[in-house]
Write an enzyme that holds these catalytic residues in place. Structure first.
Site, PDB file in Angstrom:
ATOM      1  N   LYS A  80       0.816  -1.225   0.000  1.00 18.40           N
ATOM      2  CA  LYS A  80       0.000   0.000   0.000  1.00 18.40           C
ATOM      3  C   LYS A  80       0.841   1.263   0.000  1.00 18.40           C
ATOM      4  O   LYS A  80       0.403   2.296  -0.484  1.00 18.40           O
ATOM      5  CB  LYS A  80      -0.947   0.020   1.211  1.00 18.40           C
ATOM      6  CG  LYS A  80      -2.133  -0.905   1.066  1.00 18.40           C
ATOM      7  CD  LYS A  80      -3.220  -0.522   2.032  1.00 18.40           C
ATOM      8  CE  LYS A  80      -4.446  -1.394   1.887  1.00 18.40           C
ATOM      9  NZ  LYS A  80      -5.458  -1.092   2.903  1.00 18.40           N
ATOM     10  N   LYS A 129     -13.055  -2.574  -3.980  1.00 17.15           N
ATOM     11  CA  LYS A 129     -13.809  -1.318  -3.970  1.00 17.15           C
ATOM     12  C   LYS A 129     -13.032  -0.216  -4.655  1.00 17.15           C
ATOM     13  O   LYS A 129     -13.594   0.773  -5.080  1.00 17.15           O
ATOM     14  CB  LYS A 129     -14.016  -0.829  -2.530  1.00 17.15           C
ATOM     15  CG  LYS A 129     -14.533  -1.840  -1.574  1.00 17.15           C
ATOM     16  CD  LYS A 129     -14.713  -1.180  -0.210  1.00 17.15           C
ATOM     17  CE  LYS A 129     -14.462  -2.204   0.873  1.00 17.15           C
ATOM     18  NZ  LYS A 129     -14.851  -1.801   2.195  1.00 17.15           N
ATOM     19  N   LYS A 162      -7.886  -9.245  -7.216  1.00 11.32           N
ATOM     20  CA  LYS A 162      -9.019  -9.364  -6.309  1.00 11.32           C
ATOM     21  C   LYS A 162     -10.113  -8.354  -6.653  1.00 11.32           C
ATOM     22  O   LYS A 162      -9.800  -7.227  -7.027  1.00 11.32           O
ATOM     23  CB  LYS A 162      -8.534  -9.081  -4.882  1.00 11.32           C
ATOM     24  CG  LYS A 162      -8.954 -10.134  -3.880  1.00 11.32           C
ATOM     25  CD  LYS A 162      -8.392  -9.828  -2.507  1.00 11.32           C
ATOM     26  CE  LYS A 162      -9.468  -9.279  -1.595  1.00 11.32           C
ATOM     27  NZ  LYS A 162      -9.106  -9.230  -0.183  1.00 11.32           N
TER      28      LYS A 162
END
Ligand code: TRP
Length: 336
Positions: free
Chosen positions: A115, A201, A198
């Site tokens: 991240k 969102k 994956k």
């Protein structure tokens, strides 16, 4: 007595992956839990701000996740539904645990490495410390079981290590080591645009996911447009290797139908994607439209959702408070 804790971040729309990979399994746990089991399902708003959020949007997302929990079958009478920031104990225990968390442990966290990207100096402290707050979420309630996806396994191990470090340091047996309940293969729902990523969102393309707020027409369109490969559907599950899109779509069907992937492969063996996609659409719409409709109804009644969160916050604080008093006493803080 088991104490079950899990959470979802209120960032963007919840989608099929959140439902099949997490919330549906929580509902199953709730429905077969022993009468004395405690279940807490948290909307982790403090985790959400580890990346920039629009305040208005964040507040709305908290209500949406709350509505989604209930629409998927989490019963506010049976389970505690609340948002993290209304229970100060999360932040308070976070600090105590932070003081027992060697940097070496945090430096191993692969999610932070991913991240934070190339510019590690720009990454914020909260993102780095995120797994410690997650440990605090769990340990504040002395949770025994934590259902999470595969991607959170390492964070759960850190929570266990921190529980052990605290117990050893103070010579107590206060925190049980929380058991991860890793949600299985059906939990790996991938992007409809790229079977190796994956479902997320944060994907820019809304066609990559089925949101829990999508209506039947949108679901049909997204499945119709979902990426495939040129071959007919395979005859055996082994032939799904190197066919990530086929594997994902068949996997979604299996998860929605609650069937073994092998049975689903056998059912559609040799067929074209087009026919299979029609059946997948039917199944997805049948399973998801009651959830979507309930979510809409709940979101139209924010007062009800506020009430659920208020009651949940009271109940969560009630469990957390004596634990926090015990922790502060153990640490040696003076109690006024
Ligand atoms: N980190 C989890 C996720 O992104 C969410 C989360 C925060 C969580 N605290 C938790 C999950 C505690 C389980 C238990 O999916």
């Amino acid at each position: 007595m088991s104490i079950i804790f899990s959470g979802v971040q209120p960032t963007g729309n919840l989608h099929l992956g959140n439902y099949l990979g997490a919330i549906r399994n929580w509902v199953a746990m709730q429905n077969r839990a022993a009468v004395d089991a405690k279940l807490l399902f948290c909307v982790v708003d403090q985790h959400a701000i580890t990346v920039p959020q629009d305040p208005k949007q964040l507040r709305q997302s908290i209500l949406e996740v709350t509505a989604a929990y209930i629409a998927c079958g989490i019963d506010p009478k049976r389970s505690v539904i609340f948002n993290q920031s209304t229970v100060p104990g999360h932040a308070q225990l976070n600090w105590v645990l932070a003081c027992h968390a060697p940097l070496g442990w945090l430096n191993r966290m692969t999610q932070f490495k991913e991240k934070s990207g190339k510019h590690k100096d720009q990454a914020v402290l909260g993102l780095y410390a995120y797994p410690v707050l997650m440990a605090a979420d769990i340990l504040l309630y002395r949770a025994t079981h934590v259902p999470v996806g595969e991607d959170q396994k390492q964070h759960l191990e850190l929570a266990r290590d921190l529980a052990g470090a605290y117990n050893r340091h103070y010579g107590v047996e206060f925190f049980p080591l929380p058991e991860p309940i890793i949600l299985g293969q059906a939990a790996r729902i991938m992007s409809l645009r790229d079977g190796s990523k994956k479902m997320s969102k944060s994907d820019e393309s809304d066609y990559s996911r089925i949101n829990l707020t999508d209506d039947a027409d949108i679901i049909a369109l997204k499945i119709q447009k979902a990426k495939t490969d040129p071959l007919p559907l395979p005859g055996t599950a082994e032939e799904l290797a190197n066919r990530p899109e086929a594997e994902n779509l068949l996997g979604i069907y299996a998860a929605l139908a609650d069937q073994d992937i092998k049975a689903v492969v056998a059912q559609f063996a040799g067929q074209q994607f087009s026919g299979f996609k029609k059946q997948l659409t039917e199944l997805a719409v049948a399973q998801l439209s009651p959830i979507t409709q309930t979510m809409r109804r709940l979101l139209a009644d924010p007062q009800y959702l506020h009430g659920v969160l208020r009651d949940g916050s009271d109940a969560a604080n009630h469990i957390a408070q004596p634990n926090l008093v015990n922790i502060y006493d153990t640490v040696g803080f003076w109690r006024a």
